[in-house]
Design a protein around this motif. Sequence first.
Motif, PDB file in Angstrom:
ATOM      1  N   UNK A  48       1.237  -1.167  -0.257  1.00 41.37           N
ATOM      2  CA  UNK A  48       0.173   0.133   0.046  1.00 41.37           C
ATOM      3  C   UNK A  48       1.148   0.759   0.293  1.00 41.37           C
ATOM      4  N   UNK A  49       0.686   2.344  -0.870  1.00 38.56           N
ATOM      5  CA  UNK A  49       1.436   3.775  -1.160  1.00 38.56           C
ATOM      6  C   UNK A  49       1.021   4.846  -0.790  1.00 38.56           C
ATOM      7  N   UNK A  50       1.870   5.799  -0.697  1.00 36.64           N
ATOM      8  CA  UNK A  50       0.906   6.516  -0.945  1.00 36.64           C
ATOM      9  C   UNK A  50       1.826   7.595  -0.479  1.00 36.64           C
ATOM     10  N   UNK A  51       1.752   9.201  -0.853  1.00 32.74           N
ATOM     11  CA  UNK A  51       2.929  10.471  -0.621  1.00 32.74           C
ATOM     12  C   UNK A  51       1.721  11.143   0.471  1.00 32.74           C
ATOM     13  N   UNK A  52       2.523  11.796   1.039  1.00 28.91           N
ATOM     14  CA  UNK A  52       1.889  13.466   1.643  1.00 28.91           C
ATOM     15  C   UNK A  52       3.137  13.838   2.252  1.00 28.91           C
ATOM     16  N   UNK A  53       2.578  15.333   2.535  1.00 29.15           N
ATOM     17  CA  UNK A  53       3.183  16.973   3.188  1.00 29.15           C
ATOM     18  C   UNK A  53       2.111  16.538   4.210  1.00 29.15           C
ATOM     19  N   UNK A  54       2.820  17.731   4.602  1.00 32.13           N
ATOM     20  CA  UNK A  54       1.391  18.986   5.340  1.00 32.13           C
ATOM     21  C   UNK A  54       0.922  19.522   4.766  1.00 32.13           C
ATOM     22  N   UNK A  55       0.630  19.093   4.027  1.00 30.55           N
ATOM     23  CA  UNK A  55      -0.673  20.509   2.862  1.00 30.55           C
ATOM     24  C   UNK A  55      -0.839  19.443   1.988  1.00 30.55           C
ATOM     25  N   UNK A  56      -0.270  18.094   1.268  1.00 29.69           N
ATOM     26  CA  UNK A  56      -0.698  17.282  -0.164  1.00 29.69           C
ATOM     27  C   UNK A  56      -0.858  16.205   0.860  1.00 29.69           C
ATOM     28  N   UNK A  57      -1.331  15.628   0.531  1.00 33.25           N
ATOM     29  CA  UNK A  57      -1.809  13.695   0.469  1.00 33.25           C
ATOM     30  C   UNK A  57      -1.968  13.435  -1.490  1.00 33.25           C
ATOM     31  N   UNK A  58      -1.588  12.102  -1.433  1.00 29.69           N
ATOM     32  CA  UNK A  58      -1.500  11.503  -2.857  1.00 29.69           C
ATOM     33  C   UNK A  58      -2.869  10.364  -2.481  1.00 29.69           C
ATOM     34  N   UNK A  59      -3.801   9.967  -3.594  1.00 27.04           N
ATOM     35  CA  UNK A  59      -4.450   8.763  -3.967  1.00 27.04           C
ATOM     36  C   UNK A  59      -3.564   8.070  -3.203  1.00 27.04           C
ATOM     37  N   UNK A  88       7.225   9.574   0.651  1.00 31.75           N
ATOM     38  CA  UNK A  88       6.700   8.402  -0.921  1.00 31.75           C
ATOM     39  C   UNK A  88       6.625   7.081   0.349  1.00 31.75           C
ATOM     40  N   UNK A  89       5.362   6.856   0.910  1.00 31.83           N
ATOM     41  CA  UNK A  89       5.400   5.604   2.185  1.00 31.83           C
ATOM     42  C   UNK A  89       4.851   3.930   1.418  1.00 31.83           C
ATOM     43  N   UNK A 101       4.567 -10.843   7.918  1.00 27.16           N
ATOM     44  CA  UNK A 101       5.376  -9.683   8.076  1.00 27.16           C
ATOM     45  C   UNK A 101       5.040  -8.207   7.924  1.00 27.16           C
ATOM     46  N   UNK A 102       5.308  -7.147   8.922  1.00 29.62           N
ATOM     47  CA  UNK A 102       4.819  -5.975   7.924  1.00 29.62           C
ATOM     48  C   UNK A 102       5.988  -4.985   8.301  1.00 29.62           C
ATOM     49  N   UNK A 103       6.328  -3.360   7.224  1.00 31.79           N
ATOM     50  CA  UNK A 103       6.756  -3.228   7.753  1.00 31.79           C
ATOM     51  C   UNK A 103       6.405  -1.960   6.542  1.00 31.79           C
ATOM     52  N   UNK A 104       6.787  -0.585   6.930  1.00 31.38           N
ATOM     53  CA  UNK A 104       6.688   0.283   6.191  1.00 31.38           C
ATOM     54  C   UNK A 104       8.212   1.522   5.767  1.00 31.38           C
ATOM     55  N   UNK A 105       8.286   0.701   4.679  1.00 30.35           N
ATOM     56  CA  UNK A 105       9.927   1.538   3.928  1.00 30.35           C
ATOM     57  C   UNK A 105       9.002   3.076   3.510  1.00 30.35           C
ATOM     58  N   UNK A 106       9.476   4.409   4.074  1.00 32.71           N
ATOM     59  CA  UNK A 106       9.882   5.858   3.605  1.00 32.71           C
ATOM     60  C   UNK A 106      10.938   6.183   3.084  1.00 32.71           C
ATOM     61  N   UNK A 107      10.270   7.006   1.742  1.00 30.65           N
ATOM     62  CA  UNK A 107      11.324   7.805   1.281  1.00 30.65           C
ATOM     63  C   UNK A 107      11.294   9.065   1.290  1.00 30.65           C
ATOM     64  N   UNK A 108      11.949   9.716   2.423  1.00 32.02           N
ATOM     65  CA  UNK A 108      11.355  10.805   2.660  1.00 32.02           C
ATOM     66  C   UNK A 108      11.790  11.957   1.468  1.00 32.02           C
ATOM     67  N   UNK A 109      11.173  13.181   1.519  1.00 29.06           N
ATOM     68  CA  UNK A 109      10.934  13.960   0.508  1.00 29.06           C
ATOM     69  C   UNK A 109      12.243  14.224   0.029  1.00 29.06           C
ATOM     70  N   UNK A 110      12.447  14.790  -1.414  1.00 29.97           N
ATOM     71  CA  UNK A 110      14.236  15.039  -2.060  1.00 29.97           C
ATOM     72  C   UNK A 110      14.664  13.918  -1.877  1.00 29.97           C
TER      73      UNK A 110
END
Length: 131
Positions: A48-59, A88-89, A101-110
């Motif tokens: 399950x993937x999505x992108x987010x910031x303080x004021x934006x969220x992707x589907x 992007x997580x 098993x479960x894990x969240x992989x996070x690519x921080x902005x930029x």
Amino acid sequence: MKKDIQIPKVEDVYVAVVNEYNDIYKTQDWNAYIINDKTVDLDVVLIVTNGYSKDKTTSVFRKKLDKLPAKSYAKIELMQEELFALNNQFKVTFFEGNTMYDKTFLFRKNTINLKALQPIPLMESKGILVK
């Protein structure tokens, strides 16, 4: 009760964003991959993937793989460069035998950019890897 639940640590499974040439469209594309560097197959892989910031969220994007063989990888999605300004997580859940098993992989902005490319395990490509 909650303290009795043991969640095993995920090892040798990664998510990578790879910059590669698309022969069909003659373009350089960014693609996300899941990599199984284990010596055993993974069953029922849910991503399950999505992108987010303080004021934006992707589907939310969802992908299921029935099996990801040992020492292999699979494409998750094509990523547009506009998403790299967001966090992007990738939430990954899978079974190894009878254990979930479960894990969240996070690519921080930029952090996804051409200057950060490195060799990716099992792939003959360079990209950005999150362990």
